[in-house]
Write a protein that holds these residues in place. Structure first.
Motif, PDB file in Angstrom:
ATOM      1  N   VAL A   1     -17.364  20.268  -7.103  1.00 28.47           N
ATOM      2  CA  VAL A   1     -16.038  20.689  -6.643  1.00 28.47           C
ATOM      3  C   VAL A   1     -15.457  21.746  -7.581  1.00 28.47           C
ATOM      4  N   PHE A   2     -15.710  21.605  -8.893  1.00 25.30           N
ATOM      5  CA  PHE A   2     -15.232  22.626  -9.829  1.00 25.30           C
ATOM      6  C   PHE A   2     -15.926  23.959  -9.586  1.00 25.30           C
ATOM      7  N   SER A   3     -17.212  23.895  -9.232  1.00 20.30           N
ATOM      8  CA  SER A   3     -17.898  25.158  -8.965  1.00 20.30           C
ATOM      9  C   SER A   3     -17.356  25.818  -7.705  1.00 20.30           C
ATOM     10  N   GLN A   4     -16.752  24.997  -6.803  1.00 23.63           N
ATOM     11  CA  GLN A   4     -16.136  25.581  -5.604  1.00 23.63           C
ATOM     12  C   GLN A   4     -14.683  25.994  -5.835  1.00 23.63           C
ATOM     13  N   ASP A   5     -14.227  25.906  -7.093  1.00 28.63           N
ATOM     14  CA  ASP A   5     -12.867  26.331  -7.450  1.00 28.63           C
ATOM     15  C   ASP A   5     -11.784  25.491  -6.787  1.00 28.63           C
ATOM     16  N   ARG A   6     -12.049  24.190  -6.623  1.00 30.81           N
ATOM     17  CA  ARG A   6     -11.058  23.340  -5.950  1.00 30.81           C
ATOM     18  C   ARG A   6     -10.379  22.414  -6.952  1.00 30.81           C
ATOM     19  N   HIS A   7      -9.948  22.994  -8.075  1.00 34.10           N
ATOM     20  CA  HIS A   7      -9.320  22.179  -9.118  1.00 34.10           C
ATOM     21  C   HIS A   7      -7.996  21.599  -8.657  1.00 34.10           C
ATOM     22  N   THR A   8      -7.219  22.381  -7.863  1.00 34.03           N
ATOM     23  CA  THR A   8      -5.928  21.877  -7.379  1.00 34.03           C
ATOM     24  C   THR A   8      -6.134  20.643  -6.515  1.00 34.03           C
ATOM     25  N   ASP A   9      -7.181  20.646  -5.688  1.00 35.44           N
ATOM     26  CA  ASP A   9      -7.449  19.482  -4.841  1.00 35.44           C
ATOM     27  C   ASP A   9      -7.725  18.248  -5.677  1.00 35.44           C
ATOM     28  N   VAL A  10      -8.549  18.436  -6.733  1.00 34.81           N
ATOM     29  CA  VAL A  10      -8.883  17.304  -7.602  1.00 34.81           C
ATOM     30  C   VAL A  10      -7.621  16.745  -8.239  1.00 34.81           C
ATOM     31  N   LEU A  11      -6.753  17.644  -8.742  1.00 38.13           N
ATOM     32  CA  LEU A  11      -5.538  17.173  -9.417  1.00 38.13           C
ATOM     33  C   LEU A  11      -4.587  16.501  -8.439  1.00 38.13           C
ATOM     34  N   ASP A  12      -4.480  17.051  -7.225  1.00 37.88           N
ATOM     35  CA  ASP A  12      -3.606  16.415  -6.224  1.00 37.88           C
ATOM     36  C   ASP A  12      -4.110  15.034  -5.860  1.00 37.88           C
ATOM     37  N   LEU A  13      -5.429  14.917  -5.668  1.00 41.44           N
ATOM     38  CA  LEU A  13      -5.995  13.608  -5.332  1.00 41.44           C
ATOM     39  C   LEU A  13      -5.788  12.623  -6.469  1.00 41.44           C
TER      40      LEU A  13
ATOM     41  N   PRO B   1      -1.902  14.436   0.782  1.00 41.27           N
ATOM     42  CA  PRO B   1      -0.461  14.217   0.910  1.00 41.27           C
ATOM     43  C   PRO B   1       0.252  14.468  -0.413  1.00 41.27           C
ATOM     44  N   TYR B   2       1.497  14.871  -0.285  1.00 40.44           N
ATOM     45  CA  TYR B   2       2.293  15.218  -1.451  1.00 40.44           C
ATOM     46  C   TYR B   2       2.963  13.966  -1.999  1.00 40.44           C
ATOM     47  N   VAL B   3       2.858  13.748  -3.311  1.00 39.19           N
ATOM     48  CA  VAL B   3       3.443  12.564  -3.938  1.00 39.19           C
ATOM     49  C   VAL B   3       4.668  12.992  -4.730  1.00 39.19           C
ATOM     50  N   ASP B   4       5.780  12.321  -4.489  1.00 39.39           N
ATOM     51  CA  ASP B   4       7.021  12.684  -5.159  1.00 39.39           C
ATOM     52  C   ASP B   4       7.228  11.754  -6.344  1.00 39.39           C
TER      53      ASP B   4
ATOM     54  N   PRO C   1       0.822  -1.226   0.000  1.00 38.28           N
ATOM     55  CA  PRO C   1       0.000   0.000   0.000  1.00 38.28           C
ATOM     56  C   PRO C   1       0.846   1.262   0.000  1.00 38.28           C
ATOM     57  N   LYS C   2       0.384   2.213  -0.777  1.00 40.17           N
ATOM     58  CA  LYS C   2       1.063   3.494  -0.870  1.00 40.17           C
ATOM     59  C   LYS C   2       0.273   4.489  -0.050  1.00 40.17           C
ATOM     60  N   GLY C   3       0.960   5.406   0.642  1.00 39.69           N
ATOM     61  CA  GLY C   3       0.272   6.335   1.521  1.00 39.69           C
ATOM     62  C   GLY C   3      -0.727   7.208   0.791  1.00 39.69           C
ATOM     63  N   GLY C   4      -1.958   7.235   1.275  1.00 43.92           N
ATOM     64  CA  GLY C   4      -2.963   8.130   0.693  1.00 43.92           C
ATOM     65  C   GLY C   4      -3.780   7.501  -0.414  1.00 43.92           C
ATOM     66  N   ARG C   5      -3.301   6.391  -0.969  1.00 47.10           N
ATOM     67  CA  ARG C   5      -4.020   5.771  -2.083  1.00 47.10           C
ATOM     68  C   ARG C   5      -5.048   4.809  -1.528  1.00 47.10           C
TER      69      ARG C   5
END
Lengths: 286, 239
Positions: free
Chosen positions: A145-157, B182-185, A125-129
């Motif tokens: 989520v896009f209407s709330q302007d949280r595009h960075t969150d979506v891309l990070d997830l 969390p940040y992924v490298d 298992p990888k952390g966060g996945r």
């Protein structure tokens, strides 16, 4: 500086998109990650087509990403605890395994990409996945989520959950970039690791007008010029690229040529350029 | 003394619904009657007229908010009761000694019986823990660290705390509550798009060339030398 490093790190992952197309043609035997319909060009006849990982391309993209220190080093909510130190041994690194599947009728076949990702996550298992994708990636939740302007969150997830260049990864990135392009919310990604990817996607889709207009509105003329030069690098056979090559244009002349030949919003770009030249002339005179 | 207090409580209960909930607990302690309506008890006729009124009012309110629990947090009733404080503000656990037990009680409601001094969620039947009820869930998350408060801090019973944790996780999964990702490298990775381990298995060479899977599936002609040797060994038994 760490953010720049991070930005650089992710840019490399996007090279898979180009490799996929090339390998699909050359290596028929090994299966390639299938991806959903892309709006990207399939013209690979030009052998000098620049890749995402080329140093020149990376340089331009890092420059236009910018570095807003307030945004990069903003405080985050996290648990207050003393720091932990972990040492990586070779055992803990992910091991290469062949994953095979025995069907009920006796056939032994290699696992598909989805099965492989799921099983690797189960045993290493990888952390966060998570094993099943978070429900935020479903249509209705994405819209909200896009209407709330949280595009960075979506891309990070998406980065946490999916392997680079898997079908879900590409679908989500395309959906995010399309939404950003539609609403012109380019500033949300500026100074993040995703801005270069978005710029690359738009350049390949030949839809950079919105981004150039946004840059001109924020008076980032050098960024706009670099973006247009990147466009000419990627599409050397387009009219504006040939015109620019013939005239050896630099700086704001590039923008003028682009607005005449290629852009749909040439009026705005011309006006903005005029205003910039006026202010430049005034400041030079004063 | 107790009777007069009850009489005053009855009148106050009718006039000011805002203080009904502590009064209701007091009455429930004294009379050991259910202070909440449950679906099985809709036909129950308690002897006290005012208690029935209070109970039926709350029963109607519960039915009103079960579909859309987030409406309750906008209503005048809620604002009058709690103001801008969270639901658990001002609640005090009852326990022996100076140090409270590490875990709160297991549950406030067993069957149709509600305990004395129920926890902040159980005491108000309109407060429903639901993953879309974001305003309520946010009250139980620290704004500075993003962690869920311990039940010893908020006073909720363990059953409600479990429901709360589940609802918060679902809300974060759906994207209703913000989460720190969390940040992924990606620095050490190779990005080849194809892998020998993945893909359609090529057919084995024997099948492509037209032979059987194993050599001995098809007609076999034995080696003549070997046959002669065996025949010689068992010469006495042949023919």
């Amino acid at each position: 500086m760490a953010a720049l490093g991070a930005v650089r790190c992710l840019f490399r992952s996007y090279s898979r998109v180009k490799n996929a197309q090339r390998s699909h043609q050359m290596l028929v035997r090994c299966s390639v990650r299938t991806f959903c319909s892309g709006t990207q060009d399939n013209a690979l006849s030009d052998h000098a087509k620049p890749q995402f990982t080329d140093p020149a391309v990376q340089d331009i993209l890092t420059r236009i990403t910018g570095l807003d220190l307030q945004k990069v080093f903003r405080p985050i909510k996290q648990e207050l605890k003393p720091p932990t130190y972990k040492l990586m041994t070779d055992d803990q690194l992910e091991q290469e395994r062949f994953i095979v599947v025995r069907e009920p009728d006796g056939i032994l076949r290699k696992a598909s990409w989805e099965e492989r990702d799921r099983l690797i996550q189960t045993y290493f298992p990888k952390g966060g996945r998570k094993i099943t994708a978070p429900l935020i990636f479903m249509e209705e939740n994405l819209k909200r989520v896009f209407s709330q302007d949280r595009h960075t969150d979506v891309l990070d997830l998406c980065l946490v959950q999916f392997e680079p260049d898997s079908s879900e990864y590409i679908r989500l990135h395309e959906a995010t970039y399309e939404d950003l392009n539609k609403h012109g919310k380019y500033d949300l990604l500026r100074s993040t690791r995703h801005f270069g990817g978005m710029a690359w996607y738009l350049v390949n889709a030949r839809r950079v007008d919105g981004l150039i207009v946004d840059m001109l509105k924020r008076e980032l003329f050098q960024d706009a010029v670099s973006l247009v030069s990147l466009f000419h690098m990627v599409h050397p056979h387009s009219e504006s690229a040939q015109e620019a090559a013939s005239q050896q244009a630099t700086g704001t002349n590039l923008l003028k040529i682009y607005s005449q030949k290629e852009s749909q919003r040439s009026g705005f770009i011309d006006l903005a350029l005029q205003a910039y030249e006026q202010t430049a002339a005034e400041s030079a005179a004063a | 003394m107790a009777a007069s207090r009850q009489g005053i409580a009855k009148v106050l209960c009718r006039l000011l619904p805002s203080i009904s909930h502590p009064v209701r607990q007091y009455q429930s302690c004294l009379h050991r009657l259910p202070a909440r309506t449950f679906p099985g008890l809709s036909g129950f006729q308690p002897p006290r007229h005012t208690l029935y009124q209070a109970v039926s009012l709350q029963g109607a309110a519960k039915a009103r908010y079960t579909d859309r629990p987030w409406d309750y947090l906008e209503s005048a009733e809620y604002i009058e009761k709690y103001g801008t404080n969270p639901v658990w503000a001002g609640y005090r656990r009852n326990h022996k000694g100076g140090i409270p037990p590490q875990k709160t009680r297991k549950t406030c409601i067993r069957g149709d019986k509600i305990c004395g001094n129920p926890c902040p969620i159980c005491r108000d039947p309109n407060v429903i823990v639901h993953h879309q009820n974001v305003k309520l869930l946010e009250q139980f998350i620290s704004p500075h660290t993003g962690m869920v408060y311990d039940p010893t801090q908020t006073g909720v019973c363990m059953k409600q705390q479990k429901k709360l944790n589940k609802a918060i996780n679902t809300a974060q999964d759906h994207g209703l509550l913000p989460i720190q990702i969390p940040y992924v490298d990606f620095s050490g990775e190779d990005y080849s798009n194809s892998h020998d381990a993945v893909g359609s298995t090529p057919p084995p060479p024997s099948l492509t060339s037209g032979n059987t899977w194993y050599k001995w599936y098809s007609e076999l002609t034995p080696d003549q030398n070997e046959v002669a040797k065996v025949k010689k060994t068992y010469k006495a038994y042949l023919n």
